[in-house]
Design an enzyme around this catalytic site. Structure first.
Site, PDB file in Angstrom:
ATOM      1  N   PRO A  24       0.792  -1.236   0.000  1.00 45.03           N
ATOM      2  CA  PRO A  24       0.000   0.000   0.000  1.00 45.03           C
ATOM      3  C   PRO A  24       0.828   1.294   0.000  1.00 45.03           C
ATOM      4  CG  PRO A  24       0.038  -0.899   2.189  1.00 45.03           C
ATOM      5  CD  PRO A  24       0.772  -1.888   1.314  1.00 45.03           C
ATOM      6  N   CYS A  25       1.544   1.531  -1.081  1.00 44.23           N
ATOM      7  CA  CYS A  25       2.387   2.717  -1.187  1.00 44.23           C
ATOM      8  C   CYS A  25       1.571   4.008  -1.127  1.00 44.23           C
ATOM      9  CB  CYS A  25       3.226   2.663  -2.456  1.00 44.23           C
ATOM     10  SG  CYS A  25       2.280   2.487  -3.974  1.00 44.23           S
TER      11      CYS A  25
END
Length: 181
Positions: free
Chosen positions: A140-141
Site C-alpha cells: 500500500p504505497c
C-alpha cells in the site's frame, strides 16, 4: 515463491477503481496495475518482460474478489498475499515489508518508513522504492506521504488524484456491510 515451471497468468477485470490487470505465477503476485480506462490500457501498463511470458487466464480468484471489494470501499487486508520481492534489493524488501504493515486507513511518512527499515536518513530512497512499486494496493504505497502531510507523487493513472481517492476511500467509516466480501 513460484516454481520455474509455474505458468505465468495475466488476469484483467473491471473494478470500481477502473480496469485492473495482474500477473501471477503459482501463488505469487508478480505485478498489479489499476485505475485504467480499458483492459488494453491496463495491459499496456504491465512490465513487458513479465507480459511476454504470461498467458490470459484465471488466477487466484479469491484475490480478484478481494481487490474488487477493496475498490468498492471494503476494508480488505492483503497481508497474506504472497508477492514477488525477487527484483528488489535487501533495503527495498525491508521497506516493502514495513509498508505492508501500515494499517488500513492510516499513513506513514517516507521518513518514518525509512526509519522502520533501519535507514532513518533514506526518505528519498523510500520514495523511489514506492514510486517503483509493481504491486500497489497489496503493497500500500498510497499510505506513504510526505512528513509535512502533503500527498506526494503517485505513479497510477491520474497520479495524485488517484492517491487522494484511495486515502479518502480508506478514511470513510467502516460498516458491517463491508464484511460481506
Amino acid at each position: 515463491m513460484a516454481a520455474a515451471t509455474d505458468p505465468t497468468i495475466l488476469v484483467l477485470f473491471p473494478s470500481s477503481l477502473g480496469w485492473m490487470a495482474l500477473i501471477g505465477a503459482g501463488d505469487v503476485l508478480k505485478q498489479l496495475t489499476f485505475a485504467h480506462r480499458s483492459p488494453r490500457a491496463a495491459t499496456h501498463a504491465l512490465d513487458t518482460a513479465l507480459l511476454e511470458n504470461a498467458r490470459p487466464g484465471r488466477w487466484n480468484e479469491p484475490l480478484v474478489r478481494r481487490l474488487k471489494a477493496y475498490a468498492r470501499g471494503g476494508k480488505v487486508d492483503f497481508h497474506d498475499v504472497r508477492v514477488d520481492l525477487e527484483p528488489l534489493t535487501e533495503f527495498q524488501r525491508r521497506v516493502v515489508r514495513h509498508c505492508r504493515q501500515i494499517p488500513y486507513g492510516q499513513t506513514r511518512s517516507y521518513g518514518q518508513l525509512a526509519a522502520a527499515a533501519g535507514h532513518p536518513r533514506a526518505a528519498r530512497a523510500v520514495g523511489n522504492c514506492m514510486a517503483g512499486n509493481r504491486i500497489p494496493l497489496v503493497i500500500p504505497c498510497h499510505r506513504v506521504i510526505s512528513a509535512n502531510g502533503r500527498i506526494g507523487r503517485f505513479s497510477a493513472p491520474d497520479g495524485i488524484r488517484t492517491k487522494q481517492r484511495l486515502l479518502a476511500l480508506e478514511a470513510r467509516k467502516y460498516t458491517p456491510e463491508d464484511s460481506n466480501l
